[in-house]
Design a protein around this motif. Structure first.
Motif, PDB file in Angstrom:
ATOM      1  N   ARG A   1      35.474  43.154 113.223  1.00 25.19           N
ATOM      2  CA  ARG A   1      35.923  44.531 112.974  1.00 25.19           C
ATOM      3  C   ARG A   1      36.033  45.341 114.270  1.00 25.19           C
ATOM      4  O   ARG A   1      35.662  46.503 114.333  1.00 25.19           O
ATOM      5  CB  ARG A   1      34.960  45.245 112.010  1.00 25.19           C
ATOM      6  CG  ARG A   1      34.759  44.549 110.683  1.00 25.19           C
ATOM      7  CD  ARG A   1      36.030  44.530 109.871  1.00 25.19           C
ATOM      8  NE  ARG A   1      35.799  44.096 108.484  1.00 25.19           N
ATOM      9  CZ  ARG A   1      36.721  43.575 107.722  1.00 25.19           C
ATOM     10  NH1 ARG A   1      37.936  43.389 108.181  1.00 25.19           N
ATOM     11  NH2 ARG A   1      36.451  43.202 106.483  1.00 25.19           N
ATOM     12  N   ARG A   2      36.615  44.734 115.302  1.00 27.84           N
ATOM     13  CA  ARG A   2      36.711  45.411 116.599  1.00 27.84           C
ATOM     14  C   ARG A   2      38.088  46.000 116.878  1.00 27.84           C
ATOM     15  O   ARG A   2      38.278  46.675 117.891  1.00 27.84           O
ATOM     16  CB  ARG A   2      36.354  44.424 117.722  1.00 27.84           C
ATOM     17  CG  ARG A   2      34.877  44.020 117.726  1.00 27.84           C
ATOM     18  CD  ARG A   2      34.599  43.031 118.842  1.00 27.84           C
ATOM     19  NE  ARG A   2      33.194  42.653 118.859  1.00 27.84           N
ATOM     20  CZ  ARG A   2      32.688  41.725 119.666  1.00 27.84           C
ATOM     21  NH1 ARG A   2      33.489  41.083 120.521  1.00 27.84           N
ATOM     22  NH2 ARG A   2      31.406  41.435 119.625  1.00 27.84           N
ATOM     23  N   THR A   3      39.050  45.716 116.032  1.00 28.98           N
ATOM     24  CA  THR A   3      40.411  46.203 116.253  1.00 28.98           C
ATOM     25  C   THR A   3      40.665  47.422 115.371  1.00 28.98           C
ATOM     26  O   THR A   3      40.526  47.346 114.154  1.00 28.98           O
ATOM     27  CB  THR A   3      41.439  45.113 115.931  1.00 28.98           C
ATOM     28  OG1 THR A   3      41.227  43.995 116.805  1.00 28.98           O
ATOM     29  CG2 THR A   3      42.861  45.626 116.127  1.00 28.98           C
ATOM     30  N   GLU A   4      41.031  48.539 116.003  1.00 26.41           N
ATOM     31  CA  GLU A   4      41.266  49.763 115.245  1.00 26.41           C
ATOM     32  C   GLU A   4      42.751  49.941 114.945  1.00 26.41           C
ATOM     33  O   GLU A   4      43.597  49.812 115.821  1.00 26.41           O
ATOM     34  CB  GLU A   4      40.775  50.987 116.013  1.00 26.41           C
ATOM     35  CG  GLU A   4      41.024  52.298 115.252  1.00 26.41           C
ATOM     36  CD  GLU A   4      40.586  53.531 116.017  1.00 26.41           C
ATOM     37  OE1 GLU A   4      41.429  54.433 116.216  1.00 26.41           O
ATOM     38  OE2 GLU A   4      39.406  53.580 116.412  1.00 26.41           O
ATOM     39  N   ILE A   5      43.044  50.237 113.686  1.00 29.17           N
ATOM     40  CA  ILE A   5      44.385  50.619 113.260  1.00 29.17           C
ATOM     41  C   ILE A   5      44.284  52.036 112.716  1.00 29.17           C
ATOM     42  O   ILE A   5      43.407  52.333 111.895  1.00 29.17           O
ATOM     43  CB  ILE A   5      44.926  49.690 112.145  1.00 29.17           C
ATOM     44  CG1 ILE A   5      44.865  48.219 112.579  1.00 29.17           C
ATOM     45  CG2 ILE A   5      46.343  50.086 111.755  1.00 29.17           C
ATOM     46  CD1 ILE A   5      45.785  47.873 113.714  1.00 29.17           C
ATOM     47  N   ASN A   6      45.142  52.928 113.178  1.00 30.36           N
ATOM     48  CA  ASN A   6      45.116  54.295 112.672  1.00 30.36           C
ATOM     49  C   ASN A   6      46.507  54.695 112.212  1.00 30.36           C
ATOM     50  O   ASN A   6      47.513  54.138 112.651  1.00 30.36           O
ATOM     51  CB  ASN A   6      44.588  55.274 113.725  1.00 30.36           C
ATOM     52  CG  ASN A   6      45.362  55.170 115.031  1.00 30.36           C
ATOM     53  OD1 ASN A   6      46.552  55.441 115.081  1.00 30.36           O
ATOM     54  ND2 ASN A   6      44.676  54.774 116.103  1.00 30.36           N
ATOM     55  N   ALA A   7      46.552  55.651 111.313  1.00 31.36           N
ATOM     56  CA  ALA A   7      47.828  56.110 110.768  1.00 31.36           C
ATOM     57  C   ALA A   7      47.688  57.550 110.306  1.00 31.36           C
ATOM     58  O   ALA A   7      46.641  57.948 109.778  1.00 31.36           O
ATOM     59  CB  ALA A   7      48.269  55.233 109.597  1.00 31.36           C
TER      60      ALA A   7
END
Length: 507
Positions: free
Chosen positions: A287-293
């Motif tokens: 869970r180290r990759t951040e996706i934001n929207a």
């Protein structure tokens, strides 16, 4: 009769279709098809969804017996042309809906269509044949031939199906039907396949390329058959072959082929919105990759296939379901396994989510009452919703009460897309949603996505077609389940995507 130009002067056709027609009850799927399939050529097959492409290929593969006309193989009229006759003629087929048995290994799936692989050591021979052919078509694929099919990604299953069709054991392969073969492949893998098609042509193998990727048809085809409403309306020779010519022959407007880049939501404001995003998800290894929207933003997932994009979508779906912050809908790319309910009707597949959770009614308003009264369903409202979205998405073919599998693959995909948009979901996740959809409908879908985003719905969209990323406000490029770069719409060029796809670590 259409002038049937031969690819090689004086040569006899490998297979000849004369007046071929096919009916299913009162539905006329094919009418008076005349065509000579010549040895060593690539024939592109173009047409809108429901034009009869897959039916024509099923007749050629011996799956369907033609209602009218006759077929010649090697200059001899065939009395009973079925799957066995097609195989003896050297015909192989990669259907749009993959036919691998998921509970068997790759080697065991080889034996399903290559019965000569038997006796002591058959498994070793089957694995060796598959490895050899996979490496010949898709160098560096990394498969051994012993893997269980259910453990493979959709891209890997597509590669195995293609390699199996080109493998020779008992009879020579003379003609290979490729029905939407690159729909699950990324740009790099698709390029490998197209290169191999031309090499196969040079050896005398005929390839039929059925695809909505008109650039691929333009690149490798010697001739193009254009179908419309079950009829062969045009044969385009190589010298007159352009994308615009194919689109015009299909009866659609040329401008649908060109994706505008000025659609993105107010350029600079998107960047500002991302800084204070409505959504933030941690995905990928540990869970180290951040996706934001931001709300109302269209987010794209790019990169080579199998780099963790679908896993990221599923992780976002799981998080959204657990937090229950907003309703979420998922448009599956593998419709056969994860999308359609195969024993249900078209209408039931479309309105199933609306019946349980509410959705967008015929007037375009959100219906939070589920059109229920106690345990009773308002069937009138349900029919209204189904017809509204049938018109909006352009679902063609059978009655909405017919079984979902009576539709072409592209029209099945439209039903899944309509199901998501007809729901009340504020967040819509899309896993390569336009697989097998014709170019005109794609443009309509892009417009619908932008229109729904303008109303505040957020889209996260993984696609193997790099051109589609031009419709996204931002694109997260994946490699090895990590994001290597985030590209805004104006930066999302083929060169930038390719460079980011091969970067080793996040920027």
């Amino acid at each position: 009769m259409i002038d049937n130009i031969k690819s090689k002067e004086g040569a006899s056709p490998l297979i000849r279709f004369s007046g071929i027609g096919k009916s299913f009850g009162n539905v006329r799927a094919l009418s008076e098809i005349d065509f000579d399939f010549m040895a060593g050529e690539c024939v592109g097959i173009a047409g809108h969804n429901g034009a009869g492409k897959s039916t024509l290929m099923a007749v050629l593969a011996g799956v369907y017996t033609p209602t009218d006309g006759y077929i010649e193989t090697g200059g001899i009229r065939t009395q009973h042309y079925d799957a066995d006759a097609a195989r003896r003629a050297g015909v192989r087929c990669v259907f749009q809906e993959l036919s691998l048995c998921p509970n068997l290994s790759i080697a065991e799936n080889m034996c399903v269509v290559h019965p000569r692989l038997r006796g002591r050591g058959w498994r070793k021979r089957a694995s060796a044949l598959m490895r050899e052919k996979l490496e010949e078509i898709f160098p560096g694929n990394g498969l051994s031939g012993s893997e269980l099919v259910s453990d493979l990604t959709l891209t890997q299953r597509q590669m195995v199906e293609i390699a199996r069709a080109f493998t020779e054991t008992d009879t020579l392969v003379r003609l290979v039907i490729l029905d939407e073969p690159t729909s699950s492949l990324d740009a790099h893998t698709a390029e490998q396949l197209l290169d191999y098609v031309r090499k196969a042509n040079a050896r005398g193998v005929t390839c039929l390329l059925v695809t909505h990727m008109l650039g691929e048809i333009e690149r490798v085809s010697d001739r193009v058959m254009v179908l419309r409403d079950g009829k062969l309306i045009r044969i385009l020779p190589r010298e007159n072959l352009t994308r615009d010519a194919i689109i015009q022959a299909m009866g659609q407007h040329v401008e649908v082929a060109h994706a505008p880049r000025e659609h993105a939501v107010a350029g600079a404001s998107v960047g500002a919105q991302a800084a204070a995003s409505e959504y933030r998800w941690m995905v990928g290894p540990h869970r180290r990759t951040e996706i934001n929207a931001a709300r109302g933003e269209v987010i794209g997932f790019g990169g080579l296939a199998g780099q963790g994009q679908t896993d990221a979508l599923l992780a976002i779906y799981d998080i959204a379901q657990r937090t229950a912050r907003d309703s979420v809908a998922f448009v599956a790319g593998d419709r056969a396994r994860d999308g359609v309910f195969p024993v249900w009707s078209i209408a039931q597949n479309l309105d199933v989510r609306w019946l349980g959770r509410g959705g967008i009614g015929a007037d375009g308003a959100v219906d939070s009452q589920r059109k229920r009264s106690g345990w009773l369903i308002d069937f009138r409202a349900a029919r209204s919703l189904v017809e509204t979205w049938r018109t909006k998405i352009g679902i063609r073919g059978a009655s909405m009460q017919a079984n979902i599998l009576s539709l072409s693959g592209g029209n099945q995909q439209k039903v899944l897309f309509a199901r998501a948009l007809a729901s009340n979901a504020a967040l819509i996740l899309m896993d390569d949603p336009t697989r097998g959809v014709d170019i005109g409908t794609k443009r309509e879908i892009y417009a619908l996505v932008r229109a729904e985003a303008a109303k505040g719905r957020t889209f996260v969209w993984y696609t193997t077609e790099n051109d589609e990323l031009a419709y996204c406000d931002r694109t997260f490029v994946f490699r090895s389940s990590r994001v290597t770069r985030v590209l805004h719409a104006s930066e999302c060029t083929e060169e930038a995507l390719l460079a980011a796809s091969f970067e080793e670590q996040a920027a």
